[in-house]
Enzyme design. Structure first.
Site, PDB file in Angstrom:
ATOM      1  N   GLY A   1       0.778  -1.230   0.000  1.00 52.87           N
ATOM      2  CA  GLY A   1       0.000   0.000   0.000  1.00 52.87           C
ATOM      3  C   GLY A   1       0.810   1.280   0.000  1.00 52.87           C
ATOM      4  O   GLY A   1       0.297   2.330   0.406  1.00 52.87           O
TER       5      GLY A   1
ATOM      6  N   ASN B   1       1.818   3.183  -2.559  1.00 53.99           N
ATOM      7  CA  ASN B   1       1.209   4.184  -3.436  1.00 53.99           C
ATOM      8  C   ASN B   1      -0.108   4.686  -2.863  1.00 53.99           C
ATOM      9  O   ASN B   1      -0.424   5.877  -2.933  1.00 53.99           O
ATOM     10  CB  ASN B   1       0.998   3.615  -4.832  1.00 53.99           C
TER      11      ASN B   1
ATOM     12  N   MET C   1      -3.618  -6.703  -7.901  1.00 58.56           N
ATOM     13  CA  MET C   1      -2.983  -7.657  -8.790  1.00 58.56           C
ATOM     14  C   MET C   1      -3.928  -8.690  -9.397  1.00 58.56           C
ATOM     15  O   MET C   1      -3.474  -9.696  -9.942  1.00 58.56           O
ATOM     16  CB  MET C   1      -1.841  -8.370  -8.044  1.00 58.56           C
TER      17      MET C   1
ATOM     18  N   LEU D   1      -7.116  -9.452 -12.151  1.00 53.32           N
ATOM     19  CA  LEU D   1      -7.894  -8.958 -13.277  1.00 53.32           C
ATOM     20  C   LEU D   1      -9.380  -9.146 -12.988  1.00 53.32           C
ATOM     21  O   LEU D   1      -9.813 -10.246 -12.647  1.00 53.32           O
ATOM     22  CB  LEU D   1      -7.527  -9.703 -14.562  1.00 53.32           C
TER      23      LEU D   1
ATOM     24  N   ASN E   1      -6.047   2.861 -13.335  1.00 55.32           N
ATOM     25  CA  ASN E   1      -4.936   2.033 -12.883  1.00 55.32           C
ATOM     26  C   ASN E   1      -3.629   2.743 -13.198  1.00 55.32           C
ATOM     27  O   ASN E   1      -3.526   3.452 -14.200  1.00 55.32           O
ATOM     28  CB  ASN E   1      -4.969   0.674 -13.594  1.00 55.32           C
TER      29      ASN E   1
ATOM     30  N   HIS F   1       0.467   2.035 -13.975  1.00 54.91           N
ATOM     31  CA  HIS F   1       1.287   0.934 -14.484  1.00 54.91           C
ATOM     32  C   HIS F   1       2.743   1.390 -14.568  1.00 54.91           C
ATOM     33  O   HIS F   1       3.026   2.490 -15.066  1.00 54.91           O
ATOM     34  CB  HIS F   1       0.811   0.495 -15.864  1.00 54.91           C
TER      35      HIS F   1
ATOM     36  N   SER G   1       2.567   5.134 -16.269  1.00 49.81           N
ATOM     37  CA  SER G   1       1.342   5.514 -16.977  1.00 49.81           C
ATOM     38  C   SER G   1       0.147   5.440 -16.041  1.00 49.81           C
ATOM     39  O   SER G   1       0.126   4.629 -15.109  1.00 49.81           O
ATOM     40  CB  SER G   1       1.091   4.575 -18.172  1.00 49.81           C
TER      41      SER G   1
ATOM     42  N   GLY H   1      -9.046  -5.399 -21.360  1.00 50.03           N
ATOM     43  CA  GLY H   1      -7.769  -5.994 -21.703  1.00 50.03           C
ATOM     44  C   GLY H   1      -6.773  -5.874 -20.565  1.00 50.03           C
ATOM     45  O   GLY H   1      -7.118  -5.494 -19.438  1.00 50.03           O
TER      46      GLY H   1
ATOM     47  N   ASP I   1      -3.854  -3.786 -19.448  1.00 46.47           N
ATOM     48  CA  ASP I   1      -3.129  -2.520 -19.630  1.00 46.47           C
ATOM     49  C   ASP I   1      -3.314  -1.955 -21.039  1.00 46.47           C
ATOM     50  O   ASP I   1      -2.381  -1.416 -21.636  1.00 46.47           O
ATOM     51  CB  ASP I   1      -1.639  -2.707 -19.322  1.00 46.47           C
TER      52      ASP I   1
END
Length: 205
Positions: A12, A14, A87, A89, A104, A106, A133, A140, A142
């Site tokens: 955590g 970020n 982490m 999808l 999100n 990346h 990014s 999809g 990213d």
């Protein structure tokens, strides 16, 4: 002020930075809940800060699990959902419930080095620069519309951990800038959502 639900899977760091920025008034947003797919440091940080939390442990099938976590998110009625080191999808149907207001970060300059190991892949490729990014999450991996990105140099003696830490600093700044833009109206997620739907229609033709 934007109402944020943040999803985490790890320590955590970020998320902690985002929380400090929001509570200091540097980002016009409030973290109203934090969710995870496991007990983790990010959940502990949220609990210590008095923020409501939820944990929805992953269990197959993925579609059913995704709907459960989407229900937990939706109960808080957020303006924006932020994936911060999350982490797992989510299924396309779960993503569609919040699109285009699910973001999100990346650790790469997309579309370069997508996937779970963006930093490792950049080093393995011998890249002299990579980046960070902020994107809108789509169905999809990213592949969603890019809202902000910035280059980060790869130094000759970089380890994966060293490089990732420098990228995280940029990720945090970019996310704060994007959320501030959404809050002040200079970034319109609806426009990006329309662009995304048009791209899908063109691909289907």
């Amino acid at each position: 002020m934007l109402r944020l639900v943040v999803l985490v899977s790890g320590g955590g760091s970020n998320f902690s930075d985002l929380l400090r920025r929001t509570r200091a008034g540097r980002v016009p947003a409030e973290v109203i809940a934090v969710g995870a797919d496991r007990e983790c440091g990010g959940i502990e940080i949220a609990q210590a800060a008095g923020i409501p939390t939820f944990v929805e442990p992953f269990a197959p099938p993925r579609d059913a699990w995704s709907e459960r976590i989407a229900d937990r998110i939706a109960a808080f009625e957020p303006d924006v959902v932020v994936l911060s080191g999350f982490m797992r999808l989510l299924s396309p149907a779960a993503v569609a419930r919040f699109e285009p207001a699910m973001l999100n970060t990346h650790p790469a300059f997309l579309p370069e080095f997508p996937g779970a190991h963006g930093v490792r892949d950049a080093l393995a490729a011998g890249a002299t620069e990579t980046g960070a990014s902020v994107i809108i999450v789509d169905s999809g991996v990213d592949t969603g519309p890019i809202l902000a990105q910035r280059r980060v140099p790869v130094l000759p003696d970089d380890t994966e951990a060293d490089l990732h830490e420098r990228i995280k600093l940029v990720e945090r700044e970019l996310l704060a800038d994007v959320l501030t833009g959404i809050g002040d109206g200079s970034i319109d997620l609806a426009d990006h959502g329309l662009e995304q739907r048009l791209d899908r229609q063109e691909e289907a033709q």
